[in-house]
Design an enzyme around this catalytic site. Sequence first.
Site, PDB file in Angstrom:
ATOM      1  N   ASP A 141       1.009  -1.083   0.113  1.00  0.00           N
ATOM      2  CA  ASP A 141       0.136  -0.133  -0.021  1.00  0.00           C
ATOM      3  C   ASP A 141       0.840   1.169   0.022  1.00  0.00           C
ATOM      4  OD1 ASP A 141      -2.418   1.571   0.555  1.00  0.00           O
ATOM      5  OD2 ASP A 141      -1.639   1.669   2.579  1.00  0.00           O
ATOM      6  N   LEU A 142       0.353   2.543  -0.485  1.00  0.00           N
ATOM      7  CA  LEU A 142       1.141   3.539  -0.320  1.00  0.00           C
ATOM      8  C   LEU A 142       1.264   4.582   0.752  1.00  0.00           C
ATOM      9  CD1 LEU A 142       3.211   5.437  -2.260  1.00  0.00           C
ATOM     10  CD2 LEU A 142       1.161   6.532  -3.208  1.00  0.00           C
ATOM     11  N   ASP A 143       0.044   5.002   0.865  1.00  0.00           N
ATOM     12  CA  ASP A 143      -0.052   6.181   2.000  1.00  0.00           C
ATOM     13  C   ASP A 143      -0.347   5.347   3.307  1.00  0.00           C
ATOM     14  OD1 ASP A 143      -0.615   8.454   0.255  1.00  0.00           O
ATOM     15  OD2 ASP A 143      -2.654   7.697  -0.320  1.00  0.00           O
ATOM     16  N   THR A 158       1.645  10.132   4.184  1.00  0.00           N
ATOM     17  CA  THR A 158       0.750  11.295   3.422  1.00  0.00           C
ATOM     18  C   THR A 158      -0.653  11.218   4.105  1.00  0.00           C
ATOM     19  OG1 THR A 158       0.435   9.624   1.897  1.00  0.00           O
ATOM     20  CG2 THR A 158       1.884  11.512   1.149  1.00  0.00           C
ATOM     21  N   LYS A 211      -9.074   5.825   5.694  1.00  0.00           N
ATOM     22  CA  LYS A 211      -7.712   5.660   5.075  1.00  0.00           C
ATOM     23  C   LYS A 211      -7.994   4.226   4.117  1.00  0.00           C
ATOM     24  CE  LYS A 211      -4.708   6.548   9.035  1.00  0.00           C
ATOM     25  NZ  LYS A 211      -3.990   6.100  10.258  1.00  0.00           N
ATOM     26  N   GLY A 212      -7.176   4.310   2.999  1.00  0.00           N
ATOM     27  CA  GLY A 212      -7.337   3.167   1.901  1.00  0.00           C
ATOM     28  C   GLY A 212      -8.738   3.323   1.000  1.00  0.00           C
ATOM     29  N   ARG A 268     -10.929   8.440  -3.214  1.00  0.00           N
ATOM     30  CA  ARG A 268     -11.457   9.977  -2.946  1.00  0.00           C
ATOM     31  C   ARG A 268     -13.019  10.099  -2.918  1.00  0.00           C
ATOM     32  NH1 ARG A 268      -8.948  13.535  -7.472  1.00  0.00           N
ATOM     33  NH2 ARG A 268      -7.129  12.063  -6.760  1.00  0.00           N
ATOM     34  N   SER A 306      -2.534   0.364  -4.325  1.00  0.00           N
ATOM     35  CA  SER A 306      -3.180   1.879  -3.521  1.00  0.00           C
ATOM     36  C   SER A 306      -4.259   2.323  -4.202  1.00  0.00           C
ATOM     37  CB  SER A 306      -1.722   2.904  -3.769  1.00  0.00           C
ATOM     38  OG  SER A 306      -2.366   4.098  -3.439  1.00  0.00           O
ATOM     39  N   ALA A 307      -5.003   2.784  -3.465  1.00  0.00           N
ATOM     40  CA  ALA A 307      -6.382   3.552  -3.850  1.00  0.00           C
ATOM     41  C   ALA A 307      -6.074   5.003  -4.307  1.00  0.00           C
ATOM     42  CB  ALA A 307      -7.399   3.725  -2.751  1.00  0.00           C
ATOM     43  N   SER A 308      -4.912   5.293  -4.248  1.00  0.00           N
ATOM     44  CA  SER A 308      -4.690   6.773  -4.598  1.00  0.00           C
ATOM     45  C   SER A 308      -4.427   6.884  -6.125  1.00  0.00           C
ATOM     46  CB  SER A 308      -3.290   7.271  -4.117  1.00  0.00           C
ATOM     47  OG  SER A 308      -3.077   8.538  -4.443  1.00  0.00           O
ATOM     48  N   ASN A 310      -2.830   9.582  -6.904  1.00  0.00           N
ATOM     49  CA  ASN A 310      -1.656  10.509  -6.932  1.00  0.00           C
ATOM     50  C   ASN A 310      -0.257   9.572  -6.758  1.00  0.00           C
ATOM     51  OD1 ASN A 310      -2.371  13.100  -6.873  1.00  0.00           O
ATOM     52  ND2 ASN A 310      -3.861  12.738  -5.143  1.00  0.00           N
ATOM     53  N   LYS A 335     -10.916  -0.799  -1.678  1.00  0.00           N
ATOM     54  CA  LYS A 335     -10.783  -1.565  -0.476  1.00  0.00           C
ATOM     55  C   LYS A 335     -11.800  -1.189   0.373  1.00  0.00           C
ATOM     56  CE  LYS A 335      -5.862  -0.737  -0.918  1.00  0.00           C
ATOM     57  NZ  LYS A 335      -4.766   0.265  -0.665  1.00  0.00           N
ATOM     58  N   GLU A 383      -0.135  -3.270   4.712  1.00  0.00           N
ATOM     59  CA  GLU A 383      -1.351  -2.348   4.645  1.00  0.00           C
ATOM     60  C   GLU A 383      -1.391  -1.548   6.166  1.00  0.00           C
ATOM     61  OE1 GLU A 383      -3.936  -0.660   3.876  1.00  0.00           O
ATOM     62  OE2 GLU A 383      -4.168  -1.126   1.780  1.00  0.00           O
ATOM     63  N   ASP A 384      -1.706  -0.390   6.099  1.00  0.00           N
ATOM     64  CA  ASP A 384      -2.163   0.546   7.287  1.00  0.00           C
ATOM     65  C   ASP A 384      -3.587   0.641   7.689  1.00  0.00           C
ATOM     66  OD1 ASP A 384      -2.427   2.435   5.110  1.00  0.00           O
ATOM     67  OD2 ASP A 384      -2.372   3.898   6.817  1.00  0.00           O
TER      68      ASP A 384
HETATM   69  P1  B16 Z   1      -6.224  10.149  -3.894  1.00  0.00           P
HETATM   70  P2  B16 Z   1      -3.779   3.941   0.000  1.00  0.00           P
HETATM   71  C1  B16 Z   1      -5.395   5.688  -0.251  1.00  0.00           C
HETATM   72  O1  B16 Z   1      -4.254   5.480  -0.563  1.00  0.00           O
HETATM   73  C2  B16 Z   1      -5.696   6.703   1.064  1.00  0.00           C
HETATM   74  O2  B16 Z   1      -5.173   6.108   2.153  1.00  0.00           O
HETATM   75  C3  B16 Z   1      -6.976   7.449   1.008  1.00  0.00           C
HETATM   76  O3  B16 Z   1      -6.972   8.372   2.436  1.00  0.00           O
HETATM   77  C4  B16 Z   1      -7.193   8.220   0.034  1.00  0.00           C
HETATM   78  O4  B16 Z   1      -8.484   8.888   0.064  1.00  0.00           O
HETATM   79  C5  B16 Z   1      -7.330   7.557  -1.224  1.00  0.00           C
HETATM   80  O5  B16 Z   1      -5.714   6.770  -1.377  1.00  0.00           O
HETATM   81  C6  B16 Z   1      -7.218   8.096  -2.684  1.00  0.00           C
HETATM   82  O6  B16 Z   1      -6.059   8.993  -2.558  1.00  0.00           O
HETATM   83  O7  B16 Z   1      -7.237  11.229  -3.515  1.00  0.00           O
HETATM   84  O8  B16 Z   1      -4.771  10.660  -3.751  1.00  0.00           O
HETATM   85  O9  B16 Z   1      -6.529   9.372  -5.315  1.00  0.00           O
HETATM   86  O10 B16 Z   1      -3.756   3.993   1.580  1.00  0.00           O
HETATM   87  O11 B16 Z   1      -4.468   3.286  -0.621  1.00  0.00           O
HETATM   88  O12 B16 Z   1      -2.376   3.999  -0.816  1.00  0.00           O
HETATM   89 MG    MG Z   2      -2.820   3.170   3.421  1.00  0.00          MG
END
Ligand code: B16
Ligand code: MG
Length: 221
Positions: free
Chosen positions: A10-12, A18, A46-47, A50, A115-117, A119, A146, A170-171
């Site tokens: 996982d990233l964040d 972050t 978390k995870g 958006r 990751s869900a991000s 970014n 997730k 995973e966090d």
């Molecule tokens: P973004 P992960 C998740 O990343 C974050 O934990 C979560 O807080 C965030 O809303 C989601 O990514 C979307 O991120 O807005 O940058 O697309 O923990 O799955 O790496």
């Molecule tokens: Mg995370």
Amino acid sequence: MKKVKGYIFDLDGVIVDTAKYHYKSWRRLANKLGFDITIEQNENLKGVSRKESLEYILKIGGQSFSDIEQTKLAELKNSWYVESISNMDESELLPGAAELIREIKAAGLKLSLGSASKNSERILKSTGLYDLFDAIIDGTKTSESKPHPQVFLMGAEALGLDPEDCVVFEDSINGIKAANTGGFTSIGVGDEHTLREASFILPNLEGCTIAVIEEKVAQHK
Ligand code: B16
Ligand code: MG
């Protein structure tokens, strides 16, 4: 599992610190709309994607907006978040994460992001880790959030491995559920109580090596 062949991160909150910027930006949005969110409520974000994070927050504030307005609010939050990570460098890496990733790469084992991000590319590039990953699966490629296991299943598939040959770091509670549902060994990184559904938990990745993971995985069986 005989030997771990694939490592999915996982990233964040696992590789980079972050999560605090996501929280700050969501809180700023909630405050702008006239309410507040707590650190406990933030745990559930978390995870989470958006779009779904925004829906959860608006529910807390008892507010409803049209789809177009929601898109604008999500964009506004993202602009604040992106601004807060614009000067990101290696100093934002969480202890031990880059060292472990480099050891895995050097050992010729497989690495994927899960990751869900949306970014993630920007973050991995600015912290110098982008080229180390064999696969990058993130919110730009998935249709499910997730705790659905899609992001990790796509990661294993991209690596050419079965879930049972991979571990997931995973966090978040949702991420641990996703990894478990997908048939992976889940490694919680963070709080023991919050992540109690994980196969096993590490407080952080400081000092974590392939040997440490292999030993814990063997004990878990
Ligand atoms: P973004 P992960 C998740 O990343 C974050 O934990 C979560 O807080 C965030 O809303 C989601 O990514 C979307 O991120 O807005 O940058 O697309 O923990 O799955 O790496
Ligand atoms: Mg995370």
